[in-house]
Design a protein around this motif. Structure first.
Motif, PDB file in Angstrom:
ATOM      1  N   VAL A  37       0.831  -1.198   0.000  1.00  0.00           N
ATOM      2  CA  VAL A  37       0.000   0.000   0.000  1.00  0.00           C
ATOM      3  C   VAL A  37       0.873   1.258   0.000  1.00  0.00           C
ATOM      4  CG1 VAL A  37      -1.753   1.297   1.264  1.00  0.00           C
ATOM      5  CG2 VAL A  37      -1.876  -1.197   1.170  1.00  0.00           C
ATOM      6  N   ARG A  38       1.956   1.241   0.810  1.00  0.00           N
ATOM      7  CA  ARG A  38       2.870   2.389   0.829  1.00  0.00           C
ATOM      8  C   ARG A  38       3.483   2.624  -0.542  1.00  0.00           C
ATOM      9  NH1 ARG A  38       5.000  -0.054   5.342  1.00  0.00           N
ATOM     10  NH2 ARG A  38       7.022  -0.370   4.299  1.00  0.00           N
ATOM     11  N   ALA A  39       3.880   1.536  -1.194  1.00  0.00           N
ATOM     12  CA  ALA A  39       4.493   1.671  -2.517  1.00  0.00           C
ATOM     13  C   ALA A  39       3.499   2.228  -3.530  1.00  0.00           C
ATOM     14  CB  ALA A  39       5.027   0.314  -2.985  1.00  0.00           C
ATOM     15  N   SER A  40       2.246   1.766  -3.454  1.00  0.00           N
ATOM     16  CA  SER A  40       1.237   2.255  -4.396  1.00  0.00           C
ATOM     17  C   SER A  40       0.962   3.745  -4.186  1.00  0.00           C
ATOM     18  CB  SER A  40      -0.064   1.458  -4.228  1.00  0.00           C
ATOM     19  OG  SER A  40       0.138   0.097  -4.536  1.00  0.00           O
ATOM     20  N   LEU A  41       0.831   4.161  -2.925  1.00  0.00           N
ATOM     21  CA  LEU A  41       0.587   5.567  -2.643  1.00  0.00           C
ATOM     22  C   LEU A  41       1.783   6.424  -3.053  1.00  0.00           C
ATOM     23  CD1 LEU A  41      -1.079   5.227   0.880  1.00  0.00           C
ATOM     24  CD2 LEU A  41      -2.189   6.056  -1.201  1.00  0.00           C
ATOM     25  N   THR A  42       2.984   5.918  -2.828  1.00  0.00           N
ATOM     26  CA  THR A  42       4.183   6.677  -3.190  1.00  0.00           C
ATOM     27  C   THR A  42       4.260   6.875  -4.694  1.00  0.00           C
ATOM     28  OG1 THR A  42       5.360   5.823  -1.261  1.00  0.00           O
ATOM     29  CG2 THR A  42       6.703   6.728  -3.052  1.00  0.00           C
ATOM     30  N   ARG A  43       4.002   5.798  -5.446  1.00  0.00           N
ATOM     31  CA  ARG A  43       4.032   5.913  -6.911  1.00  0.00           C
ATOM     32  C   ARG A  43       2.977   6.892  -7.413  1.00  0.00           C
ATOM     33  NH1 ARG A  43       4.717   0.266  -6.696  1.00  0.00           N
ATOM     34  NH2 ARG A  43       2.492  -0.047  -7.102  1.00  0.00           N
ATOM     35  N   CYS A  44       1.833   6.900  -6.755  1.00  0.00           N
ATOM     36  CA  CYS A  44       0.737   7.772  -7.199  1.00  0.00           C
ATOM     37  C   CYS A  44       1.026   9.257  -6.937  1.00  0.00           C
ATOM     38  CB  CYS A  44      -0.550   7.354  -6.495  1.00  0.00           C
ATOM     39  SG  CYS A  44      -2.045   8.134  -7.128  1.00  0.00           S
ATOM     40  N   LEU A  45       1.818   9.538  -5.879  1.00  0.00           N
ATOM     41  CA  LEU A  45       1.991  10.923  -5.453  1.00  0.00           C
ATOM     42  C   LEU A  45       3.323  11.542  -5.848  1.00  0.00           C
ATOM     43  CD1 LEU A  45       0.622  10.593  -1.788  1.00  0.00           C
ATOM     44  CD2 LEU A  45      -0.607  11.441  -3.777  1.00  0.00           C
ATOM     45  N   ARG A  46       4.351  10.725  -6.175  1.00  0.00           N
ATOM     46  CA  ARG A  46       5.696  11.282  -6.257  1.00  0.00           C
ATOM     47  C   ARG A  46       5.935  12.171  -7.466  1.00  0.00           C
ATOM     48  NH1 ARG A  46       8.807   5.545  -7.254  1.00  0.00           N
ATOM     49  NH2 ARG A  46       8.056   5.133  -9.392  1.00  0.00           N
ATOM     50  N   GLU A  47       5.067  12.099  -8.468  1.00  0.00           N
ATOM     51  CA  GLU A  47       5.229  13.004  -9.608  1.00  0.00           C
ATOM     52  C   GLU A  47       4.838  14.438  -9.248  1.00  0.00           C
ATOM     53  OE1 GLU A  47       6.484  12.603 -12.707  1.00  0.00           O
ATOM     54  OE2 GLU A  47       7.170  10.676 -11.939  1.00  0.00           O
ATOM     55  N   ASP A  48       3.963  14.584  -8.269  1.00  0.00           N
ATOM     56  CA  ASP A  48       3.477  15.912  -7.888  1.00  0.00           C
ATOM     57  C   ASP A  48       4.077  16.432  -6.586  1.00  0.00           C
ATOM     58  OD1 ASP A  48       1.280  16.457  -9.925  1.00  0.00           O
ATOM     59  OD2 ASP A  48       0.720  14.470  -9.179  1.00  0.00           O
TER      60      ASP A  48
END
Length: 508
Positions: A37-48
């Protein structure tokens, strides 16, 4: 049981990652005990955003103590603590961070309790949608930035009026051979001495006690002291202490919490916290009760403010300027005012002289008021006649400068554009006190073939009548001026058959 992110969510995040958007430097902390879950949230947010991740509340606090974080994204279910409990702690330790909770429970009561306990900004339901999550975070950060700007602009606007007034005072044309202390205008030595002492008081942070009759300009003096002090960039706030009961006055000055008393539907900051670093002017300080004097004394000693209905105190750095139209020293001797509070307030003590004791200021104040009020109604006043000035100087002015300004305002309203203000524009109580008529009456009394006793009685009657006219037939003030009791004055009025209407009519 926790919801597991679906492959569709991961594909959506990968698609979002390929959209090139620059990182804006804002930091988001992701707190979740499941690595996937942490990895999914990180991937979703790290571009912004710059993303930091923690697998527990303890690890999250280590990150918060080490790095500034703009927003915290936390799961509700974690092994050692819940998301709400974690947010309740961060609300105290890191109140500036926005808190968003990811949860699979949507019970309305739980949501309301979480909002109250942990100040949760928003709930994200499981399974979360990337677009929804990103939009919620964006809106949360925008709201925080708008709130920060609103606080900044509110503070700036609060000071704007004081700053503009001070700058306008600097640009005002200086009158030749006239003293100025902010908006106080004078030429008399009595006022010059008071203002010189006030200038010295302004350079300090000591409390100031201003005493004098009603209408002598005590609030103008207080404002002048503030604007000539080091606190002039901070607020000046005034409160009349004689107009409110204790509870309302305590609320006005110290503030209150919602529900502290009937009608308290919201929190109130209070003048003391609102004017922090500035000056508070307390008018009619002699009228406050003994119980409120204790509260005020504690504030002067400790600088602590405790709102009604609250257990919390805060410290305020204020300068207090108090004013009274009754001599506080006499009230202390009578046991009506606390001696320790009196000594606390009188860091500097200024005594405003009444207008009747500084007649040299009357022509200057009259011309100043005529010019000011003429401009407000777009009427040009050529000046004030010498006869009118003589009548003004002969008046005792029990209402002091305020009474003079009201009379000049009336005269300006009656005059034509470009006309001189003269006796015909004045109120009847001013024209009946003509100095020429008074001198002629005195000379007539001393002439003739009457006996000494008759002349003395006639002179006494004339002196009593003139005193009554000066004080608009106020027996208390006339008796005080003549050194008589009210009963003694009443006996003389009866003995000499003095009549108010006939006396005024005979002097017109």
């Amino acid at each position: 049981m926790k919801h597991v992110l679906t492959c569709k969510h991961n594909l959506h995040c990968e698609k979002h990652m390929r959209t090139e958007r620059p990182n804006d430097g804002r930091v988001v902390l992701v707190v979740d005990d499941e690595p996937q879950v942490r990895a999914s949230l990180t991937r979703c947010l790290r571009e912004d955003y710059q993303v930091l991740a923690a697998d527990s509340a303890a690890a999250a606090f280590e990150i918060l103590d080490r790095s500034p974080v703009d927003l915290i994204l936390c799961d509700q279910l974690m092994p050692e603590t819940s998301g709400v409990e974690f947010f309740a702690r961060t609300r105290v330790t890191h109140p500036e961070a926005i808190r968003i909770l990811i949860t699979g429970y949507t019970d309305p009561e739980d949501m309301i309790r979480s909002i109250n306990e942990a100040a949760v900004y928003q709930f994200i339901p499981k399974p979360w949608q990337p677009d929804h999550l990103l939009l919620t975070i964006k809106r949360a950060l925008e709201s925080r930035e708008l709130a920060r700007r609103h606080r900044f602009l509110s503070r700036e606007l609060k000071f704007a009026d004081d700053v503009l007034r001070r700058e306008n005072d600097v640009l005002v044309r200086q009158l030749q051979d006239v003293y100025h202390f902010d908006r106080l205008v004078f030429v008399s030595d009595a006022m010059a001495q008071v203002c010189n002492l006030a200038r010295k008081a302004a350079a300090t942070d000591l409390p100031v006690l201003i005493q004098g009759e009603t209408g002598t300009g005590k609030e103008l003096m207080a404002r002048a002291i503030h604007f000539f002090s080091r606190r002039n960039t901070f607020p000046f706030m005034a409160q009349n202490c004689g107009a409110l009961p204790d509870d309302m006055l305590h609320s006005e000055l110290f503030g209150h919490k919602r529900g502290a008393f009937t009608g308290a539907i919201s929190d109130r900051l209070g003048l003391f916290p609102a004017a922090d670093s500035g000056t508070v002017f307390l008018d009619e300080i002699s009228e406050v009760s003994q119980s409120f004097q204790v509260s005020l004394l504690r504030f002067l000693q400790e600088g602590e403010v405790k709102p009604l209905g609250s257990d919390e105190t805060r410290h305020c750095n204020l300068r207090i300027i108090a004013a009274s139209n009754r001599p506080l020293k006499e009230l202390v001797e009578q046991g009506k005012f606390r001696q320790d509070l009196y000594f606390r307030l009188r860091g500097f003590e200024l005594q405003m002289p009444p207008l009747r004791e500084r007649p040299d200021d009357i022509p200057l104040l009259a011309e100043h008021a005529a010019r000011k009020y003429g401009e407000t109604i777009n009427r040009k006043i050529a000046g004030i006649s010498s006869e009118a000035l003589r009548l003004l100087r002969a008046h005792p002015f029990p209402g002091n400068v305020r009474e003079l300004e009201n009379e000049i305002r009336r005269m300006v309203a009656l005059a034509e554009d470009g006309e001189f203000l003269s006796a015909k524009h004045m109120s009847p109580e001013f024209t009946c006190l003509s100095p020429d008529k008074a001198d002629a009456a005195m000379a007539a009394l001393l002439q003739g073939s009457r006996t000494l006793k008759q002349k003395v009685e006639a002179l006494e009657a004339e002196l009593v009548m003139q005193s009554l006219l000066r004080h608009r037939w106020n027996h208390s003030r006339a008796a005080k001026e003549l050194g008589l009791s009210r009963v003694g004055l009443a006996n003389k009025i009866k003995r000499y058959k003095l009549d108010q209407k006939q006396a005024q009519a005979s002097r017109r």
